[in-house]
Design a protein around this motif. Sequence first.
Motif, short mmCIF file in Angstrom:
data_model
loop_
_atom_site.label_atom_id
_atom_site.label_comp_id
_atom_site.label_asym_id
_atom_site.label_seq_id
_atom_site.Cartn_x
_atom_site.Cartn_y
_atom_site.Cartn_z
N ALA A 215 -12.69 -11.21 2.22
CA ALA A 215 -11.75 -10.14 1.92
C ALA A 215 -12.20 -9.36 0.69
O ALA A 215 -12.15 -8.12 0.66
N LEU A 219 -13.58 -5.17 -0.23
CA LEU A 219 -13.21 -4.36 -1.39
C LEU A 219 -14.45 -3.95 -2.19
O LEU A 219 -14.58 -2.79 -2.60
N LEU A 281 -3.51 -0.86 7.67
CA LEU A 281 -3.64 -2.09 6.89
C LEU A 281 -4.80 -2.01 5.90
O LEU A 281 -4.66 -2.40 4.73
N THR A 284 -4.04 0.58 3.13
CA THR A 284 -2.99 0.10 2.24
C THR A 284 -3.53 -0.91 1.24
O THR A 284 -3.20 -0.85 0.04
N GLY A 285 -4.38 -1.82 1.70
CA GLY A 285 -4.97 -2.80 0.79
C GLY A 285 -5.85 -2.15 -0.27
O GLY A 285 -5.79 -2.52 -1.45
N ALA A 288 -3.70 -0.14 -2.76
CA ALA A 288 -3.00 -1.06 -3.67
C ALA A 288 -3.94 -1.56 -4.76
O ALA A 288 -3.55 -1.68 -5.93
N GLU A 289 -5.19 -1.85 -4.41
CA GLU A 289 -6.16 -2.30 -5.41
C GLU A 289 -6.44 -1.21 -6.44
O GLU A 289 -6.53 -1.48 -7.65
#
Length: 321
Positions: A215, A219, A281, A284-285, A288-289
């Motif tokens: 994950a 990023l 999804l 959004t991740g 948010a980061e």
Amino acid sequence: MSKPLLSVVITVYNEEDNIRPLLEATYSALSEIDYEVILIEDGSTDRTVAEVKKHANERTKLLIFNRNYGQTTALAAGIDQATGEYIATMDGDLQNDPTDIPQMLRKAIDEEWDVVAGRRANRKDGFVLRKIPSKIANWIIRNTTKVYLNDYGCTLRVYKAEIAQNMGLYGELHRFIPVLAKQQGAKMTEMDVKHHPRIHGTSKYGLSRTFKVMADLILMLFFQKYFQRPIHLFGGLGLLSFLLGSLISFYLLILKLLGEDIWGRPIMILGFILILGGIQLITTGIIAEIIVRTYFESQDKKTYRIKAIFQGKAEVVSSGK
């Protein structure tokens, strides 16, 4: 007071039996270097703090967290406190060997490297639960980020201070420190280091970390390739989504003109759910980061709270900092 040549940042969590041999080995290895040692106690529930206070010398600073934050945050706190021209990082479980640090430091200085990363040549860990997942993770990270190191999991590294203190460590990105350093244009090399089996305490790693690494890799790839030009990622995905949706719609329109009933067909429902849901999804991740980074960096906030700081055996900062 002049700055030391080297700051050694060591993270410890429930390592009471390792503290005395760790400090003795570190002091002995660094006896000919102008150094400081910064220990970050990451919310231990055993006697780790008491052992550090008992055996620390005057060159040792102890940072005590109010709770457990994790290795990345502990490293970030130690690096923030470091005053040396170079910064070395290592684990506090005695698997890294501090006798490797002087050689790594000489290599960094003499050959003008920004980062010298340790490579565990003869790793003393379990084959199935540690070595295999690590090899797989290293191969994936190496080939997706194009930062060609062999051992991303070895904490033992030496950095120039300006590189280490501008990496922006958050979450659980300590495995990706070489990637973060490379983004700053750091010149990196590797060298073989010793690795010992764990004698005291228990490992804090497991197979579940593999999913977290994957994950975090998504990023890191975003920040490495698209942080300054996100439209190249989201625009491309948007166009692909639009074209796929248009093709599906055109296909269903033809069927409708031919008199067929298209309502409720799996291809239409599944297409919308997978395409729209997946993009939503992922974005959004990532958003948010970015918000988290903006929150902390724009206001100079830290992701941790230090309960106390000791220099040698004397407390220099009380709780609240």
